[in-house]
Design an enzyme around this catalytic site. Structure first.
Site, PDB file in Angstrom:
ATOM      1  CG  ASP A 289      -1.844   0.420   0.534  1.00 54.62           C
ATOM      2  OD1 ASP A 289      -1.627  -0.017  -0.598  1.00 54.62           O
ATOM      3  OD2 ASP A 289      -1.236   0.037   1.544  1.00 54.62           O
TER       4      ASP A 289
ATOM      5  CG  ASP B  84      -0.798   6.564   2.991  1.00 52.88           C
ATOM      6  OD1 ASP B  84      -0.104   5.700   3.565  1.00 52.88           O
ATOM      7  OD2 ASP B  84      -1.993   6.387   2.693  1.00 52.88           O
TER       8      ASP B  84
END
Length: 216
Positions: free
Chosen positions: A12, A10
């Site tokens: 952020d 992922d």
């Protein structure tokens, strides 16, 4: 080849510490539309897409389109990353280990491709593939983003490990058939099958990833 054959990150809050930049961007752009944006709004849109935040601003009366506000948000964040990619603690060393081991990696994110490309440029020999909101018809928590990431790397989902910090992303990776390493995030992630929790990003090393087992 040893497990995992690929690692999917992922963006952020997992790979990079851009949550402060996104929060600042939302406050700045909302202000240009004579609106306010606070911590409650950050939490309400956490794990969603940039377009979700832009859509909320339009619903509150912003006259620009969702697409234009999305562009404004991304431009603000990319500008804040001009001098250095804000990788989270422990991530640069993990990326070096993956590079030395020849283990491919990708970014799988609900964020925009333009922002993810800025991050991948900080580790171009490792983060060779990107799946962003622009590349899928269904964003996380749907499994489509992680399935697309595995396909781009040419590795079966079962042989991949995902790293996530939010429930929508964890749901997406688990539904795609992957074991997920859950790092600390702004909101707690519930326990569940194929979820392995760590106390800090620095705990995730290549040896740790190799100690995991693929889903049954």
């Amino acid at each position: 080849m040893s497990y995992p054959r690929a690692v999917l990150f992922d963006h952020d809050g997992t790979l990079v510490d851009t949550e402060p930049q996104w929060a600042a961007a939302k406050r700045h752009v909302a202000g240009t539309h004579q609106q306010s944006w606070d911590t409650e709004d950050d939490h309400a849109t956490l794990g969603g897409t940039v377009q979700d935040a832009a859509r909320l601003m339009v619903e509150r009366g912003a006259t620009d389109s969702v697409e234009e506000i999305t562009r404004q948000l991304a431009e603000h964040v990319i500008g804040s990353m001009d001098h250095e990619v804000p990788f989270l603690p422990g991530i640069p060393s993990l990326l070096r280990e993956l590079k030395e081991a020849g283990t491919p990696a990708a970014i799988v994110t609900n964020a925009l491709g333009s922002v993810a490309r800025t991050t991948s440029a900080g580790a171009p020999d490792v983060l060779t593939r990107i799946v962003s909101h622009d590349d899928v018809s269904r964003a996380k928590p749907d499994p489509e983003p992680y399935l697309a990431g595995a396909r781009l790397l040419g590795v079966p989902p079962r042989d991949c490990v995902a790293m996530e910090d939010s429930e929508p992303g964890v749901e997406s990776a688990v539904a795609a058939g992957m074991t997920v390493v859950v790092v600390p995030g702004d909101k707690p992630v519930p326990e569940g099958p194929h979820r392995v929790f760590v106390d800090a990003h620095e705990d995730v090393t290549l040896d740790f990833l190799r100690s995991l087992t693929p889903p049954a």
